[in-house]
Structures are given as C-alpha cells and as structure tokens.
Design an enzyme around this catalytic site. Structure first.
Site, PDB file in Angstrom:
ATOM      1  CG  HIS A 129      -0.198   0.141   2.535  1.00  0.00           C
ATOM      2  ND1 HIS A 129       0.221  -0.940   3.258  1.00  0.00           N
ATOM      3  CD2 HIS A 129       0.217   1.237   3.232  1.00  0.00           C
ATOM      4  CE1 HIS A 129       0.828  -0.538   4.355  1.00  0.00           C
ATOM      5  NE2 HIS A 129       0.855   0.781   4.361  1.00  0.00           N
ATOM      6  CG  HIS A 243       7.133   5.155   1.540  1.00  0.00           C
ATOM      7  ND1 HIS A 243       7.008   6.337   2.229  1.00  0.00           N
ATOM      8  CD2 HIS A 243       6.842   4.172   2.425  1.00  0.00           C
ATOM      9  CE1 HIS A 243       6.653   6.089   3.474  1.00  0.00           C
ATOM     10  NE2 HIS A 243       6.539   4.769   3.626  1.00  0.00           N
TER      11      HIS A 243
END
Length: 292
Positions: A129, A243
């Site tokens: 995620h 990220h």
C-alpha cells in the site's frame, strides 16, 4: 441433528451392492477441467480478511518478530488508516522478491535481517500500500461521521483511476524509529493525484483532531474542519514522501549497507505501472473501499 449415512459405511457390513457403472466420458471430462475455469475472486474479498487473528490482548513483541504496537488496544478507540492498496501480480512478485533477496544479503550483523511484506508466515500473499494517513485513532462515535465526510469530499473531488511508477529504492523509519522499512519511492503521477488524495485525507482527519501525514503537527490548526470542503489545490508537493513498503528490519541499515544496495538493478521495477482505482479506509477490522 441426524448423521448423514455415507455409502462407504454400508460396505463395512459385508453387504456389497451391485457394481456401479461409471460414465467414462463424463469422468474424463471432469478430470480434464482446468483450474483456470474458476471465476476470479472479487476485489472486495480481500477486505473481508484484511486483519490477522489476534493472539494476545496485550502488546507482546515476541509474537510479531520483535515489533511493538504503535497504537495500544484501548476500549472505545479504533485504529484508523487511509491508504491505496496494491496486489502485485505473479510477475511483479518475482521482481519484488528478487530485490528483497538481494537487499537482505547485503545486511550485516547478528540482528540485521530483512522481513518481506509480500507473504504472511503461512505463505498467503499480502497486499502492499501507499499510506494517505498516519496510523491514527478515532473514537466509536467518530467512525460514521468520519466516513461520511471522507466519502463526500472524495466524491466532490472527481478523481479518476490512475497509475503510479516506481522512482527508486530507499529506507524510511516509522515515527517511533523502532522499525525501518525498505520501500519503493513513487514518481509523481499524472494530474498529481497522490498529493490531491493526501490533501483530502489530511483535511478530513484534521476535522476530527487527528495529525496529518507528511505535515508538521503544528500546522494542524491551519487544516481545520472549516477548510474541509475547500477545493484548493495549492497544497505543498509531498511526492518525495510517498512510498510502498516491501520489507522491514528492526535495525537501521548502515551507510555502507545503503551504499551497497544502490547497485541493485531496478530496471524491471521502474517499468511497472501500478494502477489504483479506489481509496481504502480501515477502521478497526472494518475496511471500506471508495472507488475513484
């Protein structure tokens, strides 16, 4: 409740019935049926099993590879997280696994080890995620108002599905600096959707007294609930912060180890197009998926 009588139990009495005729054509057809004929699982299926089984009511790092819980269990508190979810394909898993293996071999020291986020301890694939919020806490009475406000703001934004590409590999720590994560840095996508979604998440959570992600806590008052409905797009660019964590370690990699990892070839990785078509909000064990 009566037990079901199976034919195998009757044969044990010694009374054998006439031989059963087998339709060889139908049998052959069934054995030749490929597994791929099964329909794929719906995307919402993964949301039903988004949480692991709780094995202790107290924080016990020994049950989680030395990890410490960031948000302790408190009655009436609901851990909350807003994020974009990615289930890598088999080819994408191969690329990621190869990178994790290479990076892990470059870590030194007795406690230096890299733990993959790609699969669970039982071998099941796990989702990856991009976070759009910190791990925050909502009270019981705040859960529904938060979801209503977040969904309403997201619908008004008229954002559509988009792709994200990987820019580089890097290391980041959690807020407590108790774990370090090996991550894929994201490039800025078309139409700046990552920053737009972050702005929506920050403003909605701010109206419930929660700190924003990638913003100083001192700026919380500037992102009050009165601004929640604003459509301003003048927010700062936090592209360098977005990220995807692919592995974690309890020890911070040294400067030499970081430098050594720069030799890892990421050509296949940067060619990937990661698609996101919904935003997910997890409150406790309940996951809501809001389509873009």
């Amino acid at each position: 409740m009566a037990l079901v009588q199976y034919s195998d139990s009757e044969s044990d009495s010694g009374q054998e019935g006439p031989p059963r005729k087998i339709n060889k054509q139908s049998e052959d057809a069934s054995t030749r049926q490929p597994a791929s004929s099964l329909p794929p699982l719906p995307a919402s299926f993964h949301d039903l099993y988004a949480s692991s089984t709780r094995v202790s009511v107290r924080d016990d790092p020994s049950l989680h590879g030395g990890r410490k819980r960031a948000i302790p269990h408190v009655e009436g508190n609901w851990p909350t997280h807003v994020y974009l979810e990615w289930y890598p394909s088999k080819e994408e898993l191969r690329i990621l696994s190869n990178i994790i293996t290479q990076a892990g071999s470059m870590l030194q020291g007795e406690r230096a080890s890299l733990h993959s986020f790609l699969h669970s301890d039982l071998g099941a694939q796990l989702p990856l995620h991009i976070s759009l919020s910190r791990p925050v806490v909502l009270r019981t009475e705040q859960r529904r108002p938060f979801m209503e406000a977040f969904e309403s703001t997201l619908e008004k934004s008229v954002l559509s599905p988009f792709n994200v590409q990987v820019d580089s590999l890097d290391w980041v720590s959690n807020f407590e600096k108790t774990r370090w994560f090996y991550v894929l840095r994201a490039k800025r996508p078309d139409k700046d959707y990552l920053n737009n979604l972050l702005q929506i998440s920050n403003r909605t959570l701010a109206s419930f007294g929660q700190p924003p992600l990638y913003k100083p806590v001192s700026d919380l008052s500037k992102s009050s609930g009165a601004q929640q409905g604003s459509k301003s797009t003048s927010a700062a660019d936090y592209t360098g912060c977005f990220h995807i964590s692919i592995a974690w370690s309890l020890t911070e990699p040294s400067t030499d180890e970081r430098e050594c990892m720069k030799s890892i070839d990421i050509q296949e990785l940067t060619a990937l197009m990661i698609n996101f078509d919904c935003v997910k909000a997890k409150i406790g064990n309940n996951v809501s998926s809001i389509p873009l």
